[in-house]
Design a protein around this motif. Structure first.
Motif, short mmCIF file in Angstrom:
data_model
loop_
_atom_site.label_atom_id
_atom_site.label_comp_id
_atom_site.label_asym_id
_atom_site.label_seq_id
_atom_site.Cartn_x
_atom_site.Cartn_y
_atom_site.Cartn_z
N HIS A 133 7.66 -28.08 46.19
CA HIS A 133 6.19 -27.92 46.31
C HIS A 133 5.82 -26.67 47.09
O HIS A 133 4.81 -26.02 46.79
N ASP A 134 6.64 -26.30 48.08
CA ASP A 134 6.42 -25.03 48.79
C ASP A 134 6.52 -23.87 47.80
O ASP A 134 5.74 -22.92 47.85
N GLY A 135 7.50 -23.93 46.90
CA GLY A 135 7.65 -22.90 45.87
C GLY A 135 6.47 -22.84 44.94
O GLY A 135 6.03 -21.77 44.53
N VAL A 136 5.92 -24.01 44.58
CA VAL A 136 4.74 -24.05 43.71
C VAL A 136 3.54 -23.40 44.41
O VAL A 136 2.79 -22.64 43.79
N ARG A 137 3.37 -23.70 45.69
CA ARG A 137 2.26 -23.06 46.43
C ARG A 137 2.43 -21.54 46.46
O ARG A 137 1.47 -20.80 46.30
N LEU A 138 3.66 -21.10 46.65
CA LEU A 138 3.93 -19.66 46.65
C LEU A 138 3.63 -19.07 45.27
O LEU A 138 3.00 -18.01 45.16
N ALA A 139 4.04 -19.75 44.22
CA ALA A 139 3.78 -19.29 42.85
C ALA A 139 2.28 -19.26 42.56
O ALA A 139 1.77 -18.31 41.96
N ALA A 140 1.56 -20.28 43.00
CA ALA A 140 0.11 -20.33 42.78
C ALA A 140 -0.58 -19.17 43.50
O ALA A 140 -1.54 -18.59 42.97
N GLY A 141 -0.07 -18.81 44.68
CA GLY A 141 -0.61 -17.67 45.40
C GLY A 141 -0.45 -16.37 44.64
O GLY A 141 -1.22 -15.43 44.80
N GLY A 142 0.57 -16.31 43.77
CA GLY A 142 0.82 -15.14 42.95
C GLY A 142 0.17 -15.24 41.58
O GLY A 142 0.38 -14.40 40.71
N GLY A 143 -0.62 -16.31 41.35
CA GLY A 143 -1.33 -16.46 40.09
C GLY A 143 -0.55 -17.16 39.00
O GLY A 143 -0.94 -17.16 37.84
N LEU A 144 0.56 -17.79 39.35
CA LEU A 144 1.41 -18.46 38.36
C LEU A 144 1.08 -19.95 38.34
O LEU A 144 1.00 -20.59 39.39
N GLU A 145 0.84 -20.49 37.17
CA GLU A 145 0.63 -21.93 37.03
C GLU A 145 1.99 -22.61 36.98
O GLU A 145 2.77 -22.38 36.05
N ALA A 146 2.29 -23.40 38.00
CA ALA A 146 3.63 -23.96 38.12
C ALA A 146 3.59 -25.43 38.50
O ALA A 146 2.60 -25.92 39.03
N ARG A 147 4.70 -26.10 38.23
CA ARG A 147 4.87 -27.49 38.67
C ARG A 147 6.22 -27.59 39.38
O ARG A 147 7.14 -26.82 39.11
N ALA A 148 6.32 -28.55 40.28
CA ALA A 148 7.52 -28.72 41.10
C ALA A 148 8.43 -29.79 40.52
O ALA A 148 7.96 -30.79 39.97
N GLU A 149 9.73 -29.56 40.63
CA GLU A 149 10.73 -30.55 40.28
C GLU A 149 11.86 -30.47 41.28
O GLU A 149 12.25 -29.39 41.70
N ALA A 150 12.37 -31.61 41.66
CA ALA A 150 13.57 -31.68 42.49
C ALA A 150 14.60 -32.48 41.71
O ALA A 150 14.31 -33.59 41.25
#
Length: 169
Positions: A133-150
């Motif tokens: 989810h930290d990675g998704v927040r970082l991606a969203a900050g860069g304008g990327l629509e992302a979802r998290a998976e573990a």
């Protein structure tokens, strides 16, 4: 050939290098040299290696392996800048303790070992979810629509990422 490609990438100010892979295998690559491997190990910019495939331009999401390290943060940033027209899956892979616990628990009661392993696995799984989810927040900050998976694995992380990429198309 990879030094010449990197020199040209520098000359034109390329933001990334994209190269196809012939899939020669370890022996042929060792004898003939692998341009993609040379680029991956020596480039100071993102490198996208395209494996031989039937579909010229795949339509699935981008899979970004993310473990919270500086290198994985750079990968999310590069994906955000280069591939923002696609959906992304930010995946954190974690390894279960149950696969290795038996060796370190000799002489301990099975009930104690089992509970400890379950607690460790639950803690690591929760942390992996948070990291994704930290990675998704970082991606969203860069304008990327992302979802998290573990994803849990008991084998090599690269195999889990490869299998996940295949399942996501």
């Amino acid at each position: 050939a990879w030094p010449a490609l990197l020199e040209e990438a520098d000359a034109v100010g390329a933001v990334a290098v994209v190269i196809g892979s012939r899939g020669l295998g370890a022996v042929q690559s060792a004898l003939l040299g692998s341009v993609s491997s040379g680029l991956l190990h020596h480039a100071d910019r993102p490198v996208l290696v395209v494996a031989p495939c039937d579909e010229i331009t795949p339509v699935g999401p981008v899979l970004v392996g993310f473990d919270g390290s500086d290198a994985s943060r750079a990968a999310v940033d590069a994906a955000s800048k280069l591939l923002s027209v696609r959906e992304a899956v930010i995946e954190t892979v974690w390894i279960t303790y149950s696969a290795v616990a038996a060796g370190g628990a000799a002489g301990m009661p099975v009930g104690v070992t089992s509970r400890a392993v379950e607690e460790l696995d639950a803690s690591v799984a929760m942390r992996a979810e948070q990291t994704a989810h930290d990675g998704v927040r970082l991606a969203a900050g860069g304008g990327l629509e992302a979802r998290a998976e573990a994803s849990q694995t008991s084998g090599p992380v690269w195999c889990t990422l490869r299998d996940s990429a295949e399942s996501h198309g």
